[in-house]
Scaffold this motif. Sequence first.
Motif, PDB file in Angstrom:
ATOM      1  N   ARG A 297       0.846  -1.200   0.000  1.00  0.00           N
ATOM      2  CA  ARG A 297       0.000   0.000   0.000  1.00  0.00           C
ATOM      3  C   ARG A 297       0.878   1.244   0.000  1.00  0.00           C
ATOM      4  N   PRO A 298       0.334   2.376  -0.431  1.00  0.00           N
ATOM      5  CA  PRO A 298       1.081   3.632  -0.386  1.00  0.00           C
ATOM      6  C   PRO A 298       1.010   4.279   0.995  1.00  0.00           C
ATOM      7  N   MET A 299       1.766   5.354   1.145  1.00  0.00           N
ATOM      8  CA  MET A 299       1.627   6.264   2.277  1.00  0.00           C
ATOM      9  C   MET A 299       0.861   7.487   1.787  1.00  0.00           C
ATOM     10  N   VAL A 300      -0.001   8.032   2.624  1.00  0.00           N
ATOM     11  CA  VAL A 300      -0.740   9.247   2.283  1.00  0.00           C
ATOM     12  C   VAL A 300      -0.289  10.363   3.225  1.00  0.00           C
ATOM     13  N   LEU A 301       0.170  11.463   2.642  1.00  0.00           N
ATOM     14  CA  LEU A 301       0.553  12.630   3.438  1.00  0.00           C
ATOM     15  C   LEU A 301      -0.711  13.437   3.723  1.00  0.00           C
ATOM     16  N   ASP A 302      -1.195  13.352   4.949  1.00  0.00           N
ATOM     17  CA  ASP A 302      -2.500  13.911   5.312  1.00  0.00           C
ATOM     18  C   ASP A 302      -2.360  15.240   6.054  1.00  0.00           C
ATOM     19  N   VAL A 303      -1.721  16.199   5.423  1.00  0.00           N
ATOM     20  CA  VAL A 303      -1.624  17.544   5.985  1.00  0.00           C
ATOM     21  C   VAL A 303      -2.254  18.524   5.003  1.00  0.00           C
ATOM     22  N   PRO A 304      -2.639  19.711   5.462  1.00  0.00           N
ATOM     23  CA  PRO A 304      -3.163  20.705   4.519  1.00  0.00           C
ATOM     24  C   PRO A 304      -2.180  20.951   3.392  1.00  0.00           C
ATOM     25  N   VAL A 305      -2.705  21.218   2.213  1.00  0.00           N
ATOM     26  CA  VAL A 305      -1.869  21.341   1.028  1.00  0.00           C
ATOM     27  C   VAL A 305      -0.881  22.494   1.147  1.00  0.00           C
ATOM     28  N   ASP A 306      -1.189  23.475   2.004  1.00  0.00           N
ATOM     29  CA  ASP A 306      -0.291  24.614   2.172  1.00  0.00           C
ATOM     30  C   ASP A 306       0.433  24.594   3.515  1.00  0.00           C
ATOM     31  N   ALA A 307       0.508  23.436   4.147  1.00  0.00           N
ATOM     32  CA  ALA A 307       1.161  23.344   5.457  1.00  0.00           C
ATOM     33  C   ALA A 307       2.628  23.743   5.363  1.00  0.00           C
ATOM     34  N   PRO A 308       3.157  24.452   6.370  1.00  0.00           N
ATOM     35  CA  PRO A 308       4.586  24.790   6.376  1.00  0.00           C
ATOM     36  C   PRO A 308       5.442  23.526   6.325  1.00  0.00           C
ATOM     37  N   PRO A 337      10.714 -19.449   8.575  1.00  0.00           N
ATOM     38  CA  PRO A 337      12.178 -19.539   8.675  1.00  0.00           C
ATOM     39  C   PRO A 337      12.887 -19.521   7.322  1.00  0.00           C
ATOM     40  N   GLY A 338      12.200 -19.939   6.263  1.00  0.00           N
ATOM     41  CA  GLY A 338      12.828 -19.959   4.947  1.00  0.00           C
ATOM     42  C   GLY A 338      12.581 -18.718   4.113  1.00  0.00           C
ATOM     43  N   SER A 339      11.866 -17.746   4.651  1.00  0.00           N
ATOM     44  CA  SER A 339      11.548 -16.541   3.870  1.00  0.00           C
ATOM     45  C   SER A 339      12.788 -15.684   3.652  1.00  0.00           C
ATOM     46  N   PRO A 340      12.866 -15.007   2.509  1.00  0.00           N
ATOM     47  CA  PRO A 340      13.948 -14.037   2.317  1.00  0.00           C
ATOM     48  C   PRO A 340      13.867 -12.939   3.373  1.00  0.00           C
ATOM     49  N   ALA A 341      14.993 -12.303   3.636  1.00  0.00           N
ATOM     50  CA  ALA A 341      15.016 -11.213   4.611  1.00  0.00           C
ATOM     51  C   ALA A 341      14.154 -10.057   4.132  1.00  0.00           C
ATOM     52  N   MET A 342      13.615  -9.288   5.080  1.00  0.00           N
ATOM     53  CA  MET A 342      12.797  -8.128   4.732  1.00  0.00           C
ATOM     54  C   MET A 342      13.627  -7.160   3.899  1.00  0.00           C
ATOM     55  N   ARG A 343      13.043  -6.671   2.813  1.00  0.00           N
ATOM     56  CA  ARG A 343      13.793  -5.863   1.851  1.00  0.00           C
ATOM     57  C   ARG A 343      13.761  -4.374   2.147  1.00  0.00           C
ATOM     58  N   GLY A 344      13.151  -3.972   3.208  1.00  0.00           N
ATOM     59  CA  GLY A 344      13.037  -2.554   3.515  1.00  0.00           C
ATOM     60  C   GLY A 344      11.598  -2.215   3.818  1.00  0.00           C
ATOM     61  N   SER A 345      11.410  -1.276   4.719  1.00  0.00           N
ATOM     62  CA  SER A 345      10.063  -0.990   5.205  1.00  0.00           C
ATOM     63  C   SER A 345       9.593   0.413   4.861  1.00  0.00           C
ATOM     64  N   ALA A 346      10.276   1.097   3.975  1.00  0.00           N
ATOM     65  CA  ALA A 346       9.862   2.441   3.574  1.00  0.00           C
ATOM     66  C   ALA A 346       8.883   2.358   2.406  1.00  0.00           C
ATOM     67  N   PRO A 347       8.016   3.357   2.253  1.00  0.00           N
ATOM     68  CA  PRO A 347       7.027   3.308   1.170  1.00  0.00           C
ATOM     69  C   PRO A 347       7.658   3.524  -0.199  1.00  0.00           C
ATOM     70  N   ALA A 348       7.053   2.918  -1.216  1.00  0.00           N
ATOM     71  CA  ALA A 348       7.464   3.150  -2.604  1.00  0.00           C
ATOM     72  C   ALA A 348       6.574   4.176  -3.281  1.00  0.00           C
ATOM     73  N   ILE A 349       5.382   4.399  -2.724  1.00  0.00           N
ATOM     74  CA  ILE A 349       4.429   5.365  -3.272  1.00  0.00           C
ATOM     75  C   ILE A 349       3.983   6.282  -2.136  1.00  0.00           C
ATOM     76  N   VAL A 350       4.071   7.594  -2.365  1.00  0.00           N
ATOM     77  CA  VAL A 350       3.542   8.569  -1.409  1.00  0.00           C
ATOM     78  C   VAL A 350       2.517   9.426  -2.146  1.00  0.00           C
ATOM     79  N   LEU A 351       1.308   9.455  -1.624  1.00  0.00           N
ATOM     80  CA  LEU A 351       0.214  10.209  -2.223  1.00  0.00           C
ATOM     81  C   LEU A 351       0.006  11.503  -1.449  1.00  0.00           C
ATOM     82  N   VAL A 352      -0.094  12.608  -2.172  1.00  0.00           N
ATOM     83  CA  VAL A 352      -0.284  13.914  -1.546  1.00  0.00           C
ATOM     84  C   VAL A 352      -1.515  14.563  -2.159  1.00  0.00           C
ATOM     85  N   PRO A 353      -2.662  14.483  -1.483  1.00  0.00           N
ATOM     86  CA  PRO A 353      -3.870  15.094  -2.028  1.00  0.00           C
ATOM     87  C   PRO A 353      -3.657  16.569  -2.371  1.00  0.00           C
ATOM     88  N   GLY A 354      -4.193  16.965  -3.509  1.00  0.00           N
ATOM     89  CA  GLY A 354      -4.049  18.329  -3.979  1.00  0.00           C
ATOM     90  C   GLY A 354      -2.797  18.565  -4.787  1.00  0.00           C
TER      91      GLY A 354
END
Length: 681
Positions: A297-308, A337-354
Motif C-alpha cells: 500500500r502507499p503512504m498518504v501525506l494527510d496535511v493541509p496542502v499549504d502546510a509549512p 524460517p525460509g523466507s527471504p530477509a525483509m527488503r526494507g520498510s519504507a514506502p514506494a508510493i507517497v500520495l499527496v492530495p491536492g
Amino acid sequence: MSDTDLPEGVRELLARSHRYGSDPTVTNYGGGNTSVKVTVPSPATGKDVELVYVKGSGGDLGTLRAEGLAVLQREPFLALDDVYRGVEHEDEMVGLFPHAAFGTGGATPSIDTPMHGLVDCPHVDHLHPDSVTALACAADGPALVQELWGGAVAWVPWKRPGWELGRQVSQLAQDPTVIGAVLGGHGLTSWGATSAEAQERALRIIDEAAEFLARRSVPEPFGAVVADRVALPEAQRRARAAELFPSLRRVASASSRQVGHFTDSDVVLDFLSREKLAELVALGTSCPDHFLRTKIRPMVLDVPVDAPLADVDARLAELLAEYQAEYSAYYSRHATPGSPAMRGSAPAIVLVPGVGMFSFGADHQTARVAGEYYVNAINVMRGAEGVSSYAPISEAEKFAVEYWQLEEDKLKRRPKPKALSGRVALVTGGASGIGLATARLLHEHGADVVIADLDLAKSQEVATELGGPDRAVAVRMDVSDPAAVAAAVQEAVLRLGGLDIVVNNAGFVKPGSLEDTTLGDWDAQFAVMTRGSFVVTQAAARVLRGQGLGGDVVNICSKNAVFAGPNNLAYSSAKAAQAHMVRLLATELGEDGIRVNGINPDGVVRGSGIFAGGWGASRAKTYGVEEEDLGKYYAQRTVLKEEVLPEHVAGAVLALTNGTLAVTTGLLIPVDSGVAAAFLR
C-alpha cells in the motif's frame, strides 16, 4: 540471429508483443508474457522439433527482442508433468525448465512459462489489462465474468503463477468454445490458432470488459469530492511538488537510497480528491505485478496542502514510523524460517492530495514504472468499485508473492548496480567541452543526468544521446540569474526525482590586462563563474539538505586560480574566488554530509566552447603559436608533457563522487599535466 532469420511465428510474436506493450492499459512495463509454438528442424538430428518461444523473466513486451525469449523443446517440457509432485512442490519445477531448453535456451524462463508451454494452442498471451483486472479484483468477479461472456471467457480463482495454474489453463483451452480466462486477483490469459486470432481475441476481451464497466458503473465509484483535497492550479501544484520532493525522498530512502518520479495526471488527482481514498489505499494493490513494484500500500501525506514544511516534516516522521511498524508487523505475521530477509520498510508510493503522486525506486526508470503501476491500480479499483466492490487477494497471498523465493532469485540475477546508480547529477555548461565529457562519464557510471546549459537545443541533443527522459533531461540555465536557476533546479527535481551531484562548470572568458579589462568584462565573468557557482549551489543545497542523503558539489575552477597567467585578470580572479568558495562551502555543508571539492584544469583546448569562442586565438597570439597548436604548446610546458582533455577532468569529477574519495572535502585537484608554477602550497 537477425529478425529476418527468425521463424515467421516468432516474428509475429514480437510484433504482437510490441502492440500490447505500447498501451499501458493493456499491460505495464515488464508485465505480462506472450508465446508461440513453432516446428523447426533440429540441428542435431535433422528431424522436426516443436519449440516454445516465450517472453523470458524480467523482459518487457513493448521492447521485446529475440534475445529476450526463452526457447524450450515442448516434448521434454510436457514430460516434466510426469515428475510434478503437487502444488506444495511446484516451485521446484522452475529448476527443471532448463532440462527442456533448446540449444542455449535463450533468456531465463519465467514462472509463467507453464501457462504457455502446457497449453496446446499455438499462440498464448498473458496480460494485465486494467479493465479485465478490475473484474478479476471485484468481489462479484465470477458472476460478472459469467454475465459478460457466458462461459466463452472462464473464471479461474486466484492461484499463484506456476505449474498448477498452467495445468488449469491448459485444461480450459481444450474446450473450443473457451477463448480465454480471467485469473482472479491477477489478469487475463487468452489464446488463438494464429497470431492474428490471439491478438484479436485478447483485445476484444479487453474492450468488452471496458465497455461493460462503463455501462454498468455507478456514477462516482470513488465517492464524492472532498473540498480540501481538490488539486491546486498547475503552477502552484508543481512548485509545491518540488518543495515537498526532498522531504518525501528522505522518507522513501529510509531503508535504501531511492530516486523519485512525480505524477499529477487527472487520474491521480481525481483519486486523491475522493472520499474513499483512505479506505481504498488501506486495501492495497492486488495484481502481483502491482504490489511487487508499489509495496502492498502507499503512504498518504494527510496535511493541509499549504502546510509549512516544518509541519510536513514532523508529520512525515510520524507517518514513516507508523508505516515501518506496520510493514514490519506484516512481514512478521507471514514470514517463515525460509523466507527471504525483509527488503526494507519504507514506502514506494507517497500520495499527496491536492498535489499528486510521488513514486520511488532504485533509479528513475524504476520509480516511473512504479508510478505507472499504481495508476493501473487506481484504474482497477475504479472499475471494481463501479460494478461491485474492490476485493484484492488476501494479505497472506500478497506476502507469499512479494517474498516468493522465485522473486528473490530474480532480484539476485539483476546486474550489480553501478557506482552512481540512484544518483542524479546536475552539470552546468553540460552541452560542450568539460561539461559534456563529465555528463557522459557520470551517466556511464549509472547517474541520471541533468544537462544545464544556455543552449537548450544542444542540451537536448546530449540528453537524447544519453538515453532520454529516464536517464537524462535538458534544462536551459543562465547560472547568473537566480530566478532562472531556481526554475531549472525545480524542473530537474520534478523530472528526475532528486539531486545528488552538482558540477559547477559553466564559464566563459574575455581575456585582458588591467588596461584592457572593462568593468563590464569583469562583472560578466564574475557573474557566470563566481556568482553562478554560488547561485547554483545555494539553490541545490536546499534540495540536498532536505533529502538528508548527503551529496557532492564540484566546482570546475582553473589552474589560473593559483597561477598568475598573463592578460587574464578578470577570468583568473573569478576562478580564484570560485576556488576559495570550495573551502568555505566545504566547512558549511559538511555537517549535512555534503562534500564540496574543486578541480583546477589547464589547457583543455579540444572540444572546449571557451577556446572555440575566441579565447583560443587570443591565447595563441599571447604565446606566439598557431591556434591549432595551442594544446600541444600547453602540454610542452608541463611536467608530464601530455595534453589535457575534457575526459581527464571528467575522470577527476568521477573520483570525487563515486565513493573513491568518500571522506574528502575542501580539496582542489590539479588536472593540468603538471604545471609546476601552479602546484598547490
